[in-house]
Design a protein around this motif. Structure first.
Motif, PDB file in Angstrom:
ATOM      1  N   ASP A 206      24.587  -5.660 -15.722  1.00  0.00           N
ATOM      2  CA  ASP A 206      23.793  -6.347 -14.751  1.00  0.00           C
ATOM      3  C   ASP A 206      25.056  -7.126 -14.062  1.00  0.00           C
ATOM      4  OD1 ASP A 206      22.557  -8.055 -13.036  1.00  0.00           O
ATOM      5  OD2 ASP A 206      21.364  -9.344 -14.476  1.00  0.00           O
ATOM      6  N   LEU A 207      25.305  -6.607 -12.915  1.00  0.00           N
ATOM      7  CA  LEU A 207      26.312  -7.144 -11.848  1.00  0.00           C
ATOM      8  C   LEU A 207      25.700  -8.095 -10.919  1.00  0.00           C
ATOM      9  CD1 LEU A 207      28.989  -4.393 -12.118  1.00  0.00           C
ATOM     10  CD2 LEU A 207      28.903  -6.439 -13.391  1.00  0.00           C
ATOM     11  N   SER A 208      24.551  -8.210 -10.969  1.00  0.00           N
ATOM     12  CA  SER A 208      23.978  -9.312  -9.867  1.00  0.00           C
ATOM     13  C   SER A 208      24.969 -10.498  -9.303  1.00  0.00           C
ATOM     14  CB  SER A 208      22.855  -9.986 -10.362  1.00  0.00           C
ATOM     15  OG  SER A 208      21.642  -8.742 -10.592  1.00  0.00           O
TER      16      SER A 208
ATOM     17  N   ILE B 271      30.394   6.362  -7.121  1.00  0.00           N
ATOM     18  CA  ILE B 271      30.840   4.997  -7.820  1.00  0.00           C
ATOM     19  C   ILE B 271      30.028   3.828  -7.185  1.00  0.00           C
ATOM     20  CG2 ILE B 271      32.654   3.166  -8.120  1.00  0.00           C
ATOM     21  CD1 ILE B 271      34.797   5.454  -8.776  1.00  0.00           C
ATOM     22  N   ALA B 272      30.052   3.857  -5.844  1.00  0.00           N
ATOM     23  CA  ALA B 272      29.304   2.827  -5.052  1.00  0.00           C
ATOM     24  C   ALA B 272      27.891   2.916  -5.254  1.00  0.00           C
ATOM     25  CB  ALA B 272      29.518   3.034  -3.491  1.00  0.00           C
TER      26      ALA B 272
ATOM     27  N   GLY C 215      23.103  -4.031  -9.518  1.00  0.00           N
ATOM     28  CA  GLY C 215      22.850  -5.196  -8.712  1.00  0.00           C
ATOM     29  C   GLY C 215      23.832  -5.835  -7.957  1.00  0.00           C
ATOM     30  N   ALA C 216      24.859  -5.345  -8.090  1.00  0.00           N
ATOM     31  CA  ALA C 216      26.050  -5.714  -7.315  1.00  0.00           C
ATOM     32  C   ALA C 216      25.731  -5.540  -6.007  1.00  0.00           C
ATOM     33  CB  ALA C 216      27.306  -4.811  -7.812  1.00  0.00           C
TER      34      ALA C 216
ATOM     35  N   ALA D 269      19.077  -1.565  -3.352  1.00  0.00           N
ATOM     36  CA  ALA D 269      20.503  -1.662  -3.192  1.00  0.00           C
ATOM     37  C   ALA D 269      21.041  -2.440  -2.245  1.00  0.00           C
ATOM     38  CB  ALA D 269      21.206  -0.437  -2.839  1.00  0.00           C
ATOM     39  N   LYS D 270      21.922  -3.520  -2.479  1.00  0.00           N
ATOM     40  CA  LYS D 270      22.556  -4.404  -1.563  1.00  0.00           C
ATOM     41  C   LYS D 270      23.918  -3.816  -1.112  1.00  0.00           C
ATOM     42  CE  LYS D 270      22.063  -7.798  -4.438  1.00  0.00           C
ATOM     43  NZ  LYS D 270      21.339  -7.273  -5.220  1.00  0.00           N
ATOM     44  N   VAL D 271      23.838  -3.120   0.345  1.00  0.00           N
ATOM     45  CA  VAL D 271      25.285  -2.391   0.376  1.00  0.00           C
ATOM     46  C   VAL D 271      25.378  -2.672   1.927  1.00  0.00           C
ATOM     47  CG1 VAL D 271      23.644  -0.413   0.952  1.00  0.00           C
ATOM     48  CG2 VAL D 271      26.024  -0.101   0.716  1.00  0.00           C
TER      49      VAL D 271
END
Length: 230
Positions: A4-6, A23-24, A31-32, A58-60
Motif C-alpha cells: 500500500d503506497l497510498s 513499473i508505472a 495506490g501511489a 489509478a491516480k496518474v
C-alpha cells in the motif's frame, strides 16, 4: 503480499513504454500517485490513458520532458517539486562498433542514461532524507556487468548507474530511505522489436528465429534464452 503506497508520489522517467510503463502500472496498482514521463506529449498522453484501463482506480498524471537535457529536467522538477519514489529508467541503446563510436555518441549515452539519473536523484533525494522515507530505483541492465562488445558505450553507462546507486545507498545509512539498482535482461519494446524484424528480413528468417539467434549470440548468459515481453 499487499503493498500500500497510498499517499506517496512516484515519478517514473522514461515510462511511456516498455519496462517504465510496466513499473508505472505496478505502482498505480499499489495506490501511489504516479507521474509518467517521456519525451513527447503524445507518448505521455497515451500512457496516461492506458494505465487506468488496467488499474481503474489509478491516480496518474504526466510531464513531457527530455530528462537528458538539464533545462527539461528543471521543468519536470518544477512541475513535481517533491517525490517519495523515483524510478530512474530512461535509456537509449544501439549497437555500435567501438572504433566508430564518436565522442558525441559517448556523451549522448551518458547524458541520457547517467546524467538524467544523477540530476533527478540530486533534486529529490535530499527531500526524502529530510522526511526520512523514500525509494530510488535505477533501472540498469545485465550489461552493467556482462559487457556486450557490440554496445560498449551502453554497457559503460549502465555500469556507471550501478556505481551511482551504490554510492547514493551509502548516503542513506541509518534512514528509512533506500536506493537500489535492478539489472534486467533484454526485453522486447518497440525499438528492439523493430531491430529484430529488420534482422529477420536481412537473413531470411522468421522473427521468432531471429530473436532467439540474437539472444543466443549476444546474451548467452540469459537463463530463459528469449526476449520477455513487458
Amino acid at each position: 503480499m499487499k503493498i500500500d503506497l497510498s499517499g506517496k508520489t512516484a515519478i517514473v522517467t522514461g515510462s511511456t513504454s516498455g519496462i517504465g510503463l510496466a513499473i508505472a502500472k505496478g505502482l498505480a496498482g499499489t495506490g501511489a500517485t504516479v507521474v509518467v514521463n517521456g519525451r513527447s506529449e503524445a507518448g505521455v498522453g497515451a500512457a496516461i490513458v492506458s494505465i487506468p484501463k488496467g488499474v481503474p482506480f489509478a491516480k496518474v498524471s504526466g510531464v513531457a520532458a527530455d530528462v537528458s537535457a538539464a533545462s527539461d529536467r528543471a521543468n519536470l522538477v518544477e512541475a513535481v517539486p517533491s517525490a517519495d519514489i523515483l524510478i530512474n529508467n530512461p535509456t537509449i541503446f544501439e549497437p555500435n562498433d567501438f572504433f566508430d563510436t564518436s565522442d558525441e555518441d559517448w556523451s549522448r549515452f551518458f547524458d541520457t542514461n547517467v546524467m538524467s539519473a544523477a540530476r533527478l536523484s540530486r533534486a529529490y533525494l535530499k527531500g526524502m532524507l529530510e522526511r526520512n522515507w523514500g525509494r530510488i530505483v535505477f533501472v540498469s541492465s545485465e550489461a552493467d556487468l556482462n559487457i556486450p562488445t557490440e554496445m560498449i558505450q551502453y554497457a559503460a553507462s549502465k555500469t556507471a548507474q550501478l556505481a551511482m546507486s551504490r554510492g547514493l545507498a551509502e548516503l542513506t545509512k541509518g534512514t528509512a530511505v533506500t536506493v537500489d539498482s535492478m539489472s534486467p535482461g533484454p526485453t522486447l519494446p518497440e525499438g528492439i522489436e523493430t531491430f529484430v524484424k529488420e534482422l529477420a528480413k536481412q537473413n531470411g528468417r522468421l522473427e521468432e528465429e531471429a530473436a532467439a539467434l540474437l539472444v543466443k549470440r549476444h546474451r548467452s548468459t540469459q537463463l530463459i534464452q528469449r526476449f520477455p515481453l513487458v
